[in-house]
Motif scaffolding. Structure first.
Motif, PDB file in Angstrom:
ATOM      1  N   ALA A   1       6.050   7.084  -3.856  1.00 16.67           N
ATOM      2  CA  ALA A   1       5.467   5.804  -3.439  1.00 16.67           C
ATOM      3  C   ALA A   1       4.638   5.214  -4.576  1.00 16.67           C
ATOM      4  O   ALA A   1       4.707   4.006  -4.855  1.00 16.67           O
ATOM      5  CB  ALA A   1       4.612   5.996  -2.192  1.00 16.67           C
ATOM      6  N   GLU A   2       3.874   6.060  -5.249  1.00 14.60           N
ATOM      7  CA  GLU A   2       3.051   5.595  -6.374  1.00 14.60           C
ATOM      8  C   GLU A   2       3.926   5.122  -7.526  1.00 14.60           C
ATOM      9  O   GLU A   2       3.654   4.091  -8.143  1.00 14.60           O
ATOM     10  CB  GLU A   2       2.131   6.725  -6.832  1.00 14.60           C
TER      11      GLU A   2
ATOM     12  N   GLN B   1       4.188  10.936  -1.524  1.00 11.78           N
ATOM     13  CA  GLN B   1       3.069  10.173  -2.082  1.00 11.78           C
ATOM     14  C   GLN B   1       3.346   9.811  -3.541  1.00 11.78           C
ATOM     15  O   GLN B   1       3.121   8.665  -3.957  1.00 11.78           O
ATOM     16  CB  GLN B   1       1.772  10.976  -1.982  1.00 11.78           C
TER      17      GLN B   1
ATOM     18  N   ASP C   1       0.865  -1.179   0.000  1.00  9.66           N
ATOM     19  CA  ASP C   1       0.000   0.000   0.000  1.00  9.66           C
ATOM     20  C   ASP C   1       0.905   1.234   0.000  1.00  9.66           C
ATOM     21  O   ASP C   1       1.987   1.219   0.602  1.00  9.66           O
ATOM     22  CB  ASP C   1      -0.893  -0.007   1.247  1.00  9.66           C
ATOM     23  N   TYR C   2       0.480   2.292  -0.672  1.00 10.41           N
ATOM     24  CA  TYR C   2       1.293   3.505  -0.732  1.00 10.41           C
ATOM     25  C   TYR C   2       1.676   3.988   0.671  1.00 10.41           C
ATOM     26  O   TYR C   2       2.772   4.509   0.890  1.00 10.41           O
ATOM     27  CB  TYR C   2       0.557   4.619  -1.467  1.00 10.41           C
TER      28      TYR C   2
ATOM     29  N   ASP D   1       3.472   1.352  -8.503  1.00 10.54           N
ATOM     30  CA  ASP D   1       2.762   1.202  -9.782  1.00 10.54           C
ATOM     31  C   ASP D   1       3.662   0.590 -10.854  1.00 10.54           C
ATOM     32  O   ASP D   1       3.215  -0.233 -11.659  1.00 10.54           O
ATOM     33  CB  ASP D   1       2.219   2.543 -10.260  1.00 10.54           C
TER      34      ASP D   1
ATOM     35  N   ARG E   1       5.045   5.664   2.464  1.00 11.49           N
ATOM     36  CA  ARG E   1       4.952   6.982   3.090  1.00 11.49           C
ATOM     37  C   ARG E   1       5.526   6.942   4.507  1.00 11.49           C
ATOM     38  O   ARG E   1       6.161   7.895   4.965  1.00 11.49           O
ATOM     39  CB  ARG E   1       3.494   7.460   3.142  1.00 11.49           C
TER      40      ARG E   1
END
Length: 289
Positions: A182-183, A179, A168-169, A187, A173
């Motif tokens: 992290a994505e 953010q 999970d992001y 991703d 974090r």
């Protein structure tokens, strides 16, 4: 346990590879004793391979050791690909003696392309490192690997893409990732896991094809792609003009009043082809201390 002794085909500065890898706190090595423990992943199995420098720049000899007899051929293939001992660096050195970088190459002969240990590891590292100062970039990478990777015989292995894709992001974090970063990390790992992005296949394609493919991925731009091509794949003719380090090195070497713009960089680099990656590395080296 097995050990093999090999020789590089020409000049090779192994001590520089150790110095460059030593910038990364995750790397297990000893500069004085001239060894590095390489994390190798083959067929889902981790191996720790010790590579020891036994020779000199002019007569480079290496000892490779591993505790397991399993997949010896695959391990040696990976190690050769990583260190590129079959590349004639003398040819490249002679090329640059006829350019405006003669003085730099006289000072630093046998500088190889110092690759990261695996394609995925390299891509994660360059995504994490982009637009950060070096100290914090390595801090973030260290947290990422220590939290989600694993150790074998005291050597750190990056997490597999499947592990990162399931995060999970928020979990990144908590390690002080932004953010967006992290994505980008998660991703991109999901694209690899679902088969949209095949790094092994991509590594066989031209620089132009790789650039076209990777810059479509959110969070991956030209700087990230060029660094992955150089330090992940080992491409020889890359000149990351947007890199601040290279700009500073050019300013220092050519005694310029300010950092060069793209037009000046293009002008200064005439005649460096098709080995601009070696020019880039040697320029970086000149300011690394």
């Amino acid at each position: 346990m097995w050990k093999i002794e090999v020789e590089a085909v020409s000049i090779y500065d192994f001590d520089y590879t150790l110095a460059r890898w030593s910038m990364d706190p995750l790397t297990s090595l000893n500069i004085k004793e001239r060894w590095v423990d390489v994390p190798v992943k083959l067929a889902g199995q981790p191996h720790v391979v010790r590579v020891i420098g036994r020779g000199t720049i002019e007569n480079p000899v290496f000892e490779i050791r591993n505790d397991s007899e399993k997949n010896k051929e695959g391990i040696m293939k990976h190690i050769y690909s990583l260190f590129q001992w079959d590349r004639d660096l003398e040819q490249i050195h002679k090329h640059f003696l006829n350019t405006n970088l003669k003085g730099l190459f006289d000072e630093h002969p046998g500088t190889p392309i110092v690759k990261d240990f695996h394609l995925y590891d390299c891509l994660m590292k360059v995504i994490i490192h982009q637009q950060l100062n070096m100290k914090f970039a390595y801090t973030l990478t260290k947290r990422f690997v220590e939290q989600f990777g694993f150790q074998k015989d005291g050597v750190w292995f990056y997490p597999q893409p499947e592990i990162v894709a399931d995060l999970d992001y928020k979990q990144l974090r908590e390690l002080q990732f932004s953010q967006r970063k992290a994505e980008y990390v998660i991703d991109t790992s999901r694209l690899i896991t679902n088969g949209t992005l095949d790094l092994e296949d991509l590594a066989e394609r031209s620089n132009e094809e790789v650039m076209k493919k990777l810059i479509k991925i959110r969070g991956v731009g030209p700087w990230t792609t060029e660094n992955w091509l150089m330090f992940g794949v080992g491409r020889e003719d890359l000149f990351p003009r947007a890199d601040i380090g290279i700009q500073n090195a050019l300013k220092r070497y050519f005694d310029l009043d300010k950092k060069p713009d793209y037009e000046q960089m293009n002008e200064k680099s005439i005649g460096w082809e098709p080995f601009r990656s070696y020019a880039s590395l040697t320029l970086w080296r000149s300011i690394e201390g």
